[in-house]
Design an enzyme around this catalytic site. Structure first.
Site, PDB file in Angstrom:
ATOM      1  N   SER A 667      30.992  -5.470 -43.051  1.00 13.89           N
ATOM      2  CA  SER A 667      30.722  -6.506 -44.040  1.00 13.89           C
ATOM      3  C   SER A 667      29.426  -7.243 -43.685  1.00 13.89           C
ATOM      4  CB  SER A 667      31.925  -7.444 -44.165  1.00 13.89           C
ATOM      5  OG  SER A 667      31.823  -8.267 -45.292  1.00 13.89           O
ATOM      6  N   ASP A 740      35.718  -0.894 -53.297  1.00 15.23           N
ATOM      7  CA  ASP A 740      35.496  -2.193 -52.642  1.00 15.23           C
ATOM      8  C   ASP A 740      35.449  -3.290 -53.708  1.00 15.23           C
ATOM      9  OD1 ASP A 740      34.648  -4.407 -51.216  1.00 15.23           O
ATOM     10  OD2 ASP A 740      33.166  -3.294 -50.049  1.00 15.23           O
ATOM     11  N   HIS A 774      37.540  -2.984 -49.415  1.00 19.66           N
ATOM     12  CA  HIS A 774      36.615  -3.533 -48.417  1.00 19.66           C
ATOM     13  C   HIS A 774      37.036  -3.141 -47.001  1.00 19.66           C
ATOM     14  CE1 HIS A 774      33.322  -6.078 -47.260  1.00 19.66           C
ATOM     15  NE2 HIS A 774      34.089  -6.842 -46.498  1.00 19.66           N
TER      16      HIS A 774
END
Length: 807
Positions: A667, A740, A774
């Site tokens: 991330s 995601d 994610h």
């Protein structure tokens, strides 16, 4: 002519990025052995403190779970087959263990059970749980004395926005049901009826990069169909009493006396730019028959909120748990805009049954109100406010029956771990309401106890009158032991969770005395005896390493070394990190974590590199220090300096080969990785998972950035690794879930970054994981991610042929 065309086709294939062999790959056997190790059950202590539930988790669901149908509607992901969240963590088994005798009893669950959301009654007699069946979420009741599980017939729970919870009588539940006889779901015809149109005029709003939004009238109809539920009270014997009409309920909170229900219903008009929690709401108090008795608020579409702002309508409403039926909520006094220099910013309002009038003001809150908690003794209330400019959170105590001047309990930077007083220990009242445990004028506080040597969790008691704090328990410096709960309201004996670097976590019963008190000491008694599922990890060495950045900021990482590592042996290394913002250097330099934690590795963790012969510099701190408004102006300079300091320290210790170092992150850590490869020559290669690389695609802010792209275009350009793709001359592996849904990290971010690197002649590999979000969940995805990470780093780091500087 044919020969010319063939030549052009061949040339295009040579210069295009390679489409490589498909199929899921597996990591080496020693890694699979860790992934396949038996899972330790998750213990849950009964509110009666006489037994514990042992829940058997399913850690890595198969990819077929993720392949179930999915509707992406207004920020939700819905499985239409079950009318529930598309991805849910579930358990496959359940047993009970008697604390005194140690006897275990297994609950007979249906074959293939997928148990979700287990909820105890406050007397510990029953657990309500959902079961993911083929046609929906079933409601089951488990008798904890007999370990018998019973399905409630003709009940399917709608968990898209609702669920189930125990009523105050603890013998019935309020449930969001899938409406009966609702007909078939809407279907889109193959022929459009017209364009989808949006229009705006004169309304400013900070529009974040939300995903899974509504995009058509058909989406709106599907959203209505699957989120609409029927409120009902369901008793243990299966009797069902409906409440009101079917609607899209965001909230339904029963008053402590059980006579009223606070409801929040989503209503139209919807938006194609915002998720459901921005949609208009009607907030009302109903009686148990579903008749409205008071309107709390009509909340409009929240399409013009400022950055980090709040609505001007009533918000944060909840029942006061120690009153029969008194509602408390907050209202903004600054227009909801944190940029307005106004004090106080908020006020708290209350209204009590029978709810006549419009409520009365309880007190004013100087900064932004951010929640409250109430004591078991009537009157005691703690509330929190947040100062955005100072990045401080304050805690106040007040008697809500006679507010007067609130007493300040704590005022700390939100990232100050050393001085954190901890969180109040709570208890459940007989009606299920949670309150702060109070005894003889004291409250109890538990926290992680961060110190310069690492975390040492604590349990303190604090005198409410003078705020004097006394330590009751603190983890020893050679173990990691956290407070779990008191064993009774006397607050002398309590449960902890104890572990060391070599001993797995287990529940412990403790009887301890505060200094100066007289009591009968009792030995600690283990309640569980979970064994080490992965003894092959015990040879891993780890230590906390502290050092300084060039500008004097204190930094740290946890060093992991492989089993059998010999002193003086230099290893290829992986630096894994995630940048965080701070307002001052002292706070930025604080240490968190503990080397006394039991060493366990799972999922797609980078710590698996230790078993592949690497030194891992884990959680290498990358603090970005400065004023909250302009802290990102020096992001790159501080980032590179932090990374260099980490490598230099590992080199100084003689444990890493500075010419064979990789970097990685997930991330915002992926964002960091791309910057370090573009803006320095410190690393041989990088791994960037689920990242965002072009900040112009998140133009209304990212992470802690408050300024919009139009206010600080040069910063958005500078902080976009995409703009420096031509400078990335080290190989970068990018992994991203194709589904995601994290705000800002569209899969397109990795796709376009890969294209930019390829177009500039760089070396990169893009792995798009089907059906993953994610974070990655399916066993196949996890195994393949590890395979990719090992293959990449072995090729470009472990087997590097030339020093980094020469590259």
């Amino acid at each position: 002519m044919i020969r010319k065309v063939f030549s052009l086709i061949l040339l295009s294939l040579l210069i295009a990025p390679a489409i490589l062999a498909q199929g899921y790959k597996k990591p080496p056997k020693e890694i699979l052995d860790i992934l396949n190790a038996p899972l330790t059950p998750i213990p849950s202590i009964s509110p009666a403190k006489d037994k514990i539930a042992l829940l058997e988790p399913v850690r890595y669901p198969p990819i077929s779970d993720l392949a179930e149908p999915m509707l992406r509607l207004a920020g939700l992901r819905i499985n239409p087959n079950t009318n529930s969240d598309h991805r849910q963590f579930y358990f496959s088994g359940l047993s009970f263990k008697d604390i005194k005798s140690g006897r275990e009893t297994t609950v007979a669950l249906p074959e293939g059970a997928r148990i979700i959301t287990p909820r105890w009654t406050t007397d510990g007699k029953y657990i309500a749980a959902g079961n993911i069946a083929e046609n929906g979420i079933e409601l089951w009741i488990i008798d904890t004395e007999t370990a018998k599980a019973t399905k409630i017939k003709d009940v399917l729970v709608n968990t898209t926005l609702g669920n189930f919870r125990w009523m105050p009588d603890q013998r019935s539940l309020i449930v969001n049901l899938v409406p009966k006889n609702r007909g078939a779901a809407p279907k889109a015809s193959g022929v459009p009826k017209g364009p989808n149109i949006q229009e705006t005029s004169g309304r400013k709003a900070a529009i974040r990069t939300f995903q899974d939004l509504l995009a058509s009238p058909v989406d709106e109809a599907l959203f209505d169909y699957y989120t609409t539920s029927q409120l009902a009270i369901v008793s243990l014997d299966g009797k069902t009493t409906t409440i009101g009409n079917p609607a899209i309920y965001r909230e339904n909170e029963v008053s402590p006396d059980g006579n009223y229900i606070l409801t929040s219903r989503v209503v139209k008009p919807y938006s194609y730019l915002f998720p459901y929690f921005y949609f208009p709401q009607e907030v009302e108090i109903w009686d148990r028959s579903g008749k409205p008795v008071h309107k709390v608020a009509s909340v409009p579409l929240l399409d013009n909120l400022p950055v980090q702002g709040v609505t001007t309508a009533p918000r944060s409403y909840s029942w006061i748990p120690t009153e029969p039926a008194t509602l408390v909520w907050a209202e903004a006094l600054d227009g909801g805009d944190p940029r307005n220099k106004v004090s106080p910013r908020d006020k708290l309002m209350t209204i009590a049954a029978p709810f006549n009038g419009g409520g009365k003001e309880l007190l004013k809150v100087e900064q932004r109100y951010s929640g409250s908690i109430f004591g078991e003794s009537r009157g005691m209330m703690w509330f929190y406010d947040y100062d955005r400019d100072r990045q401080h959170r304050r805690i106040y105590m007040v008697d809500y029956r006679n507010p007067g001047s609130p007493k300040l309990v704590s005022d700390l930077n939100i990232r100050d771990r050393y001085n954190d007083i901890g969180s109040p220990v709570t208890k459940d009242l007989p009606n299920g309401q949670s309150v702060v445990l109070m005894k003889d004028g004291y409250v109890f506080l538990s926290g992680r106890g961060s110190t310069p040597e690492g975390d040492r969790p604590f349990l303190n008691k604090m005198e409410l009158e003078g705020m004097k704090t006394t330590e009751l328990f603190r983890s020893e410096d050679d173990e990691f032991e956290t407070f779990v709960d008191f064993s009774d309201d006397k607050a002398l004996s309590f449960f902890t969770r104890r572990e060391t670097s070599t001993d797995p976590p287990n529940l412990i019963f403790n009887f301890r005395c505060a200094p100066g008190e007289t009591c009968i000491a009792m030995d600690s008694k283990p309640i569980t005896d979970f064994k080490d599922p992965t003894p092959q990890l015990r040879g891993i060495k780890k230590q906390l390493v502290k050092y300084k950045r060039a500008d004097g900021v204190d930094l740290s990482f946890t060093l992991y070394l492989p089993p059998g590592h010999k002193e003086g042996e230099r290893l290829p290394a992986i630096v894994w990190a995630y940048p965080l913002e701070y307002t001052d250097a002292d706070t930025a330099g604080q240490v968190t974590g503990s080397t006394n934690r039991f060493t366990s590795i799972g999922g797609y963790s980078h710590l698996f590199f230790v078993l592949r012969g690497y030194a891992v510099l884990d959680d290498a701190t990358m603090p970005i220090v400065g004023d909250p408004l302009t802290v990102n102006d020096t992001f790159i300079e501080q980032l590179v300096s932090s990374a260099k300091a980490a490598i230099d320290e590992g080199d100084k210790m003689g444990v890493i080969d500075p010419n064979r170092v990789g970097v990685g992150g997930h991330s915002y850590g992926a964002f960091m990785t791309a910057h370090l490869l573009a803006q320095s020559d410190l690393f041989n290669a990088g791994i960037a998972r689920s990242g965002a690389y072009n900040r112009t695609l998140t133009p209304f802010g990212f992470q802690s950035e408050r300024r919009s792209f139009w206010e600080a275009p040069e910063i958005y350009f500078k902080l976009s690794p995409f703009m420096a793709a031509n400078k990335i001359n080290e190989p970068m592996l990018m992994i991203h879930g194709e589904a995601d849904n994290n705000s800002g990290t569209y899969p397109m971010q990795s796709e376009r970054m890969f294209a930019a690197i390829q177009g500039n002649g760089g070396t990169a590999r893009l792995v798009m994981l089907p059906l993953e979000s994610h974070g990655y969940a399916a066993r196949e995805s996890i195994e393949h991610t590890l395979y990719e990470m090992f293959t990449w780093m072995d090729k470009y780091v472990k087997d590097a042929k030339e020093p980094v500087a020469e590259k």
